[in-house]
Design an enzyme around this catalytic site. Structure first.
Site, PDB file in Angstrom:
ATOM      1  N   GLU A 454       0.811  -1.220   0.000  1.00  0.00           N
ATOM      2  CA  GLU A 454       0.000   0.000   0.000  1.00  0.00           C
ATOM      3  C   GLU A 454       0.843   1.269   0.000  1.00  0.00           C
ATOM      4  OE1 GLU A 454      -2.730  -3.206   1.214  1.00  0.00           O
ATOM      5  OE2 GLU A 454      -0.715  -2.626   1.882  1.00  0.00           O
ATOM      6  N   HIS A 524      -9.872  -5.055   9.633  1.00  0.00           N
ATOM      7  CA  HIS A 524     -10.500  -4.942   8.319  1.00  0.00           C
ATOM      8  C   HIS A 524     -11.880  -4.272   8.384  1.00  0.00           C
ATOM      9  CE1 HIS A 524      -7.451  -7.916   7.287  1.00  0.00           C
ATOM     10  NE2 HIS A 524      -7.784  -7.839   6.018  1.00  0.00           N
TER      11      HIS A 524
END
Length: 728
Positions: A454, A524
């Site tokens: 990321e 998450h």
């Protein structure tokens, strides 16, 4: 006994040195340019340290004295259209690239300084002193130097932070196909940082024309390279990513030039990235005018040995040996450089008794403080704005997630500058949820499936956006991953426009889904709205219907600011009103929607909670007005709509699903109390989840989140606590 076979890397890794014949045959004009640039950079840095000692430079002054050979040697062969970026110690790189821009034909060490040189020196010095004539209008100072016209993308105070951004510019150059390259400068302290290594992997995998230029000055502040890594030959990092590398003596500017020539030939031929490691030495401490030996981490003898290899003396000695100039000419060049810097300092300061001070008129005005955090949205002028109640096109019931894919497809089909990147978006029939369905098949060169990195691909997207030729859409599979890429999200992309003077664009869209209730647990499942809303530079859009998603995504892609577009898994498989054919309208950024009229209570909410709130209010039969905020960032909150509702109802309930710690309602509630306090009959009430992040257990997850039960309880309490009506 196991059999073993020795494996060899496929990437070349060499140590390069200049020879006597190299110095003899190099063009005199090139040597003259090198020598002149070296002296100008040295004189500039000496003046910066002098002003620092007088207290006229606010903040750090990371001197490059001693390291000039790496920058001058590597940049002298670049085109104006090639680009560079660097780290907190970047004055020499900035000046070398800028000098090449203002003197494209090179410089003669026997002549007066070229036109444009002194204005460049003065403007750069102004920036380091924090003054408005500087390249970033005084906001960047010593560590954030940017001049787009000269090909300087911007230096960076986060160690290694600018490297992913350089990869984005390199991707844009590769796609443009003109043979331009990017050189990203960083030091030995950055070479072990995750974002740098992630970017090396991504650049290698995608064959980007990016040179990772390592200025190995042996110390990260006071920690030695040998203490930091088991492989102190830092160019060895290229072996892991199949990137060819050159190791070179950075005190020899010609050797650096020769190594960079080979690296440039490799990159311009479309063969991918390169690494150049130049061993250099900073003569002074990490910051300021004191030698490192004064702090005890290195000896005076070591410093003297390196000073004896000074790059300025190396080039001057070789030129004298060839009869190109004499010592008097070198001394005259030194004097011209010092005089130019004296004039630059005089233009920015004035006498104050027996000292000097900054000229008062050159300071930025305090009113400039917030200018350029975001743009003014004038880029949306002339767009066609629509709302569902007045939309003239045909409407049909459609799945929310299918509408996402539809509008992304439409934008990519009508705008060749739109690119999408993220993990698995090109697989699984549209990523993990189907939001990019069909895009990879129809636009294979603009749908970029990334490695799990990321930091690298977020920064790469930021670099693409700053380049200006393409509009990146980045997908984070889950919003929690923003913490992995936090430097790129907040320090780089979010701050870039303001940090570099307020007049650059960052047209980037970040998509991510809120996955509360799916059993994916603590890492998450977050709602990131509260975090982004308290961070500089971002706009935040939160559509709750397919129709709104189309209009808000179109506005996001037209916007010149970074925009976070939130999605919610609860909405993905729900159906709602969507345009059957017309996918080209916009919904204004900064415009909320009143989805239900009422007179007793104002409910402010967003995303999937909009529908849940409506269901509960209808079931209870309350006279409540529901406002779907849609735009959540501080600059885009629709206070006209919110204020009109609150002045009517005199009561507010904020409803969100997620955790208390990262609650968006914290910011919103504070703003409400300050703006509309006189119109409230009771304190603002809130519905939110618990303090803990969601757990995997179904029971604990439900206990963590706010839902219909919590909303109903809050509504009953608000109505029970409702004060007497306001007096007329």
């Amino acid at each position: 006994m196991p059999r073993t076979k020795r494996l060899a890397s496929t990437a070349p890794w060499v140590e390069l040195s200049s020879s006597r014949s190299d110095w003899q045959k190099v063009e005199p004009r090139l040597l003259g340019t090198l020598l002149t640039n070296l002296h100008l950079i040295r004189a500039f840095e000496e003046k910066v340290l002098e002003l620092t000692g007088e207290g006229l430079v606010h903040g750090p002054a990371h001197s490059s004295i001693g390291q000039e050979g790496g920058a001058a040697g590597s940049i002298v062969g670049l085109r104006s259209s090639d680009q560079v970026n660097g780290s907190h110690r970047g004055h020499h790189q900035f000046l070398a690239k800028a000098l090449g821009h203002v003197t494209p034909g090179g410089q003669d060490p026997l002549a007066e300084l070229g036109e444009g040189v002194e204005p460049l020196l003065q403007r750069t010095l102004a920036e380091i002193m924090g003054l408005s004539p500087g390249f970033c209008k005084g906001r960047g100072g010593s560590m954030h130097l940017r001049w787009e016209e000269a090909g300087v993308l911007g230096t960076n105070a986060i160690v290694g932070g600018g490297v992913p951004m350089a990869a984005g510019a390199a991707w844009a150059h590769k796609r443009a196909g003109r043979g331009d390259v990017v050189v990203s400068y960083f030091g030995d302290g950055a070479v072990n940082i995750g974002s740098v290594l992630e970017t090396m992997n991504l650049a290698g995998a995608w064959s980007l024309p990016l040179c990772f230029f390592i200025e190995n000055n042996l110390y990260a502040v006071a920690t030695t390279v040998a203490e930091s890594t088991a492989e102190p030959r830092l160019s060895a990092r290229g072996q892991a990513f199949n990137i060819p590398a050159w190791r070179v003596d950075g005190m020899d500017p010609l050797a650096v030039k020769l190594a960079m020539d080979q690296a440039l030939a490799h990159m311009r031929a479309g063969r991918g990235p390169t690494i150049v490691e130049a061993e250099v030495y900073r003569y002074f401490h990490q910051s300021g005018p004191v030698a490192g030996s004064a702090f005890g981490y290195r000896s005076k003898e070591e410093e003297a040995a390196w000073r004896a290899r000074d790059p300025l003396e190396r080039v001057a000695g070789e030129m004298i040996g060839r009869g190109l100039l004499d010592r008097a000419a070198v001394d005259a060049l030194r004097s011209r450089a010092l005089e130019a810097m004296a004039r630059a300092a005089e233009a920015l300061t004035e006498p104050a008794g027996n000292r000097r001070r900054v000229r008062e008129a050159l300071w930025p005005k305090p009113a400039f403080r917030d200018h350029g955090i975001r743009g003014d949205l004038s880029e949306l002028d002339g767009r066609r704005f629509e709302e569902l109640p007045t939309f003239a096109g045909r409407i049909e019931e459609r799945k929310f997630v299918d509408t996402i894919a539809d509008v992304l497809h439409r934008r990519m089909a009508t705008d060749e500058t739109v690119v999408i990147l993220g993990e698995d978006i090109h697989r699984l029939k549209g990523g993990t949820n189907g939001a990019t369905r069909g895009l990879a098949q129809d636009f294979p060169d603009r749908v970029l499936g990334t490695p799990i990195s990321e930091n690298a691909f977020m920064g790469l997207g930021g670099g693409v956006a700053m380049d200006g030729r393409y509009k990146p859409i980045i997908e984070f599979m889950y919003p929690d991953f923003m913490w992995v890429a936090a430097d790129q999200v907040f320090n780089q992309v979010g701050k870039a426009r303001h940090m570099f003077g307020g007049d650059i664009d960052m047209p980037l869209v970040l998509r991510t889904k809120v996955a509360m209730g799916t059993g994916y647990g603590s890492q998450h499942s977050m709602d990131p709205a509260g975090v982004f809303a308290t961070s500089v530079g971002w706009r935040i859009l939160a559509p709750s219907t397919p129709f709104d998603y189309v209009g808000l995504m179109n506005s996001a892609l037209a916007c010149r600011d970074p925009v976070l577009v939130l999605e919610h898994v609860d909405l993905y498989n729900s159906s709602g009103p969507a345009p059957a054919e017309d996918l080209d309208y916009c919904i204004p950024i900064g415009k909320a929607a009143v989805v239900r009229r009422g007179g007793e209570l104002t409910i402010l909410t967003y995303l999937s909670m909009t529908r849940v709130v409506q269901e509960v209010v209808e079931r209870l039969g309350l006279d409540a007005e529901i406002v779907d905020l849609r735009s959540l960032d501080r600059a885009s909150l629709d206070w006209e709509t919110i204020g009109a509702s609150v002045r009517k109802t005199n009561n507010v309930l904020i409803v969100e699903q997620g955790a208390l710690g990262t609650s968006y309602g914290t910011l919103l509630g504070d703003e409400l109390q300050r703006r509309l306090f006189d119109w409230l009959d009771q304190p603002v009430k809130r519905v939110h989840g618990g303090e803990a992040a969601p757990s995997v257990s179904k029971v604990l997850e439900r206990a963590t989140l706010a839902g219909a039960e919590e909303i109903e309880a809050a509504l009953r309490q608000v109505m029970a606590d409702k004060g007497r009506p306001r007096a007329a």
